[in-house]
Scaffold this motif. Structure first.
Motif, PDB file in Angstrom:
ATOM      1  N   TYR A  37       0.832  -1.206   0.000  1.00  0.00           N
ATOM      2  CA  TYR A  37       0.000   0.000   0.000  1.00  0.00           C
ATOM      3  C   TYR A  37       0.863   1.251   0.000  1.00  0.00           C
ATOM      4  O   TYR A  37       1.781   1.397   0.808  1.00  0.00           O
ATOM      5  CB  TYR A  37      -0.915   0.015   1.231  1.00  0.00           C
ATOM      6  CG  TYR A  37      -1.772   1.262   1.318  1.00  0.00           C
ATOM      7  CD1 TYR A  37      -3.019   1.317   0.706  1.00  0.00           C
ATOM      8  CD2 TYR A  37      -1.324   2.389   1.998  1.00  0.00           C
ATOM      9  CE1 TYR A  37      -3.806   2.458   0.779  1.00  0.00           C
ATOM     10  CE2 TYR A  37      -2.101   3.541   2.077  1.00  0.00           C
ATOM     11  CZ  TYR A  37      -3.337   3.564   1.472  1.00  0.00           C
ATOM     12  OH  TYR A  37      -4.118   4.701   1.529  1.00  0.00           O
ATOM     13  N   PRO A  56      -9.088   0.277  -6.200  1.00  0.00           N
ATOM     14  CA  PRO A  56      -8.760   0.789  -4.873  1.00  0.00           C
ATOM     15  C   PRO A  56      -7.416   0.272  -4.393  1.00  0.00           C
ATOM     16  O   PRO A  56      -6.893  -0.715  -4.917  1.00  0.00           O
ATOM     17  CB  PRO A  56      -9.904   0.250  -3.993  1.00  0.00           C
ATOM     18  CG  PRO A  56     -10.395  -0.963  -4.708  1.00  0.00           C
ATOM     19  CD  PRO A  56     -10.195  -0.701  -6.171  1.00  0.00           C
ATOM     20  N   THR A  67      -5.559  -1.088  -0.884  1.00  0.00           N
ATOM     21  CA  THR A  67      -6.003  -1.674   0.390  1.00  0.00           C
ATOM     22  C   THR A  67      -4.807  -2.072   1.237  1.00  0.00           C
ATOM     23  O   THR A  67      -3.831  -2.613   0.724  1.00  0.00           O
ATOM     24  CB  THR A  67      -6.890  -2.910   0.143  1.00  0.00           C
ATOM     25  OG1 THR A  67      -8.057  -2.499  -0.586  1.00  0.00           O
ATOM     26  CG2 THR A  67      -7.312  -3.556   1.448  1.00  0.00           C
ATOM     27  N   THR A 100      -9.030  -3.159   8.273  1.00  0.00           N
ATOM     28  CA  THR A 100      -8.614  -3.058   6.877  1.00  0.00           C
ATOM     29  C   THR A 100      -9.024  -1.693   6.349  1.00  0.00           C
ATOM     30  O   THR A 100     -10.164  -1.263   6.532  1.00  0.00           O
ATOM     31  CB  THR A 100      -9.266  -4.162   6.030  1.00  0.00           C
ATOM     32  OG1 THR A 100      -8.792  -5.432   6.478  1.00  0.00           O
ATOM     33  CG2 THR A 100      -8.909  -4.002   4.553  1.00  0.00           C
ATOM     34  N   SER A 157      -9.266   0.678   2.962  1.00  0.00           N
ATOM     35  CA  SER A 157      -9.258   0.716   1.499  1.00  0.00           C
ATOM     36  C   SER A 157      -9.539   2.136   1.037  1.00  0.00           C
ATOM     37  O   SER A 157     -10.352   2.850   1.631  1.00  0.00           O
ATOM     38  CB  SER A 157     -10.306  -0.240   0.924  1.00  0.00           C
ATOM     39  OG  SER A 157     -10.008  -1.575   1.256  1.00  0.00           O
ATOM     40  N   TYR A 213     -12.745   6.424   1.792  1.00  0.00           N
ATOM     41  CA  TYR A 213     -12.038   5.395   2.551  1.00  0.00           C
ATOM     42  C   TYR A 213     -13.044   4.455   3.207  1.00  0.00           C
ATOM     43  O   TYR A 213     -14.000   4.906   3.856  1.00  0.00           O
ATOM     44  CB  TYR A 213     -11.169   6.033   3.638  1.00  0.00           C
ATOM     45  CG  TYR A 213     -10.094   6.950   3.107  1.00  0.00           C
ATOM     46  CD1 TYR A 213      -8.871   6.449   2.682  1.00  0.00           C
ATOM     47  CD2 TYR A 213     -10.308   8.320   3.020  1.00  0.00           C
ATOM     48  CE1 TYR A 213      -7.880   7.289   2.193  1.00  0.00           C
ATOM     49  CE2 TYR A 213      -9.321   9.174   2.525  1.00  0.00           C
ATOM     50  CZ  TYR A 213      -8.113   8.650   2.118  1.00  0.00           C
ATOM     51  OH  TYR A 213      -7.135   9.489   1.642  1.00  0.00           O
TER      52      TYR A 213
END
Length: 224
Positions: free
Chosen positions: A8, A18, A20, A27, A29, A41
């Motif tokens: 990321y 997206p 992630t 989590t 994303s 988000y």
């Protein structure tokens, strides 16, 4: 310090996939939507599967695809500017989510705010808790959300349009609004968060508190 080992970076493009990151407990994303390249988000609690969406900015079809079968229980709108809530009615209708915003910006939203929040309040998503930070200046009711993930997860802040890589949000060259915003950012973010805190802004690339902290004096000097 986060032990996130994913690739990321926070770099997303409108129309693209997206990004992630899977952290202990949560989590995160990120999706870019609209001609304004707004960031949305999705924060999903690992224990319950409940999720919180930060800014239902635009393009409800893209946001619904982004959300998929995830159970969105809460939508937080960081501030009242039109480009951050154009898809809010559709997302709320589809999910039944609770709507969260600061009262000072609530009247600018296209749906009622069912859960108004003030500075120092918290918002829960499953077993995770996010702290509300009121940052005045970009709008009267702008808020950031801080997640202190603890060991292995690190600290993360979703800043809306109040803090970006390279400076604070737009205050339309109003010196009083700029002073208020830079004061709030310095005191309420830089004054309370560690340098490795990851910053997720309302548009564009991510940054960290440590990357921006050395430039506060420059921002004050230039006045924006």
């Amino acid at each position: 310090m986060s032990t996130d080992t994913s690739d990321y970076t926070g770099d997303v493009e409108v129309g693209g996939p997206p990004a992630t990151r899977v952290l202990p407990g949560l989590t995160i994303s990120k999706l870019a939507v609209s001609e304004m390249a707004n960031n949305a988000y999705l924060l999903t609690d690992a224990a319950t599967g409940d999720a919180l969406l930060v800014d239902a900015a635009a393009d409800p079809e893209a946001l619904q695809a982004f959300i998929g079968d995830t159970r969105v229980t809460t939508v937080v709108t960081t501030h009242g500017h039109w480009d951050h809530h154009r898809a809010l009615p559709e997302v709320v209708a589809a999910s039944g989510a609770v709507t969260v915003a600061h009262p000072a910006d609530a009247a600018d939203l296209p749906v009622p705010v069912s859960h108004p929040v003030e500075h120092g309040d918290t918002v829960a998503v499953g077993d995770q808790v996010l702290e509300v930070v009121h940052l005045r200046g970009h709008t009267p009711g702008s808020v950031a959300l801080v997640w202190r993930g603890g060991e292995g997860a690190g600290t993360h802040v979703f800043t809306g349009d109040s803090l970006f890589p390279g400076g604070v949000g737009n205050t339309q060259q109003d010196p009083e609004r700029f002073a208020q915003l830079v004061d709030d950012v310095e005191q309420r973010l830089f004054g309370t968060l560690p340098d490795d805190t990851w910053v997720y802004p309302g548009h564009g690339a991510d940054t960290t508190i440590g990357a921006e902290r050395p430039h506060l004096a420059e921002w004050r000097e230039r006045g924006w």
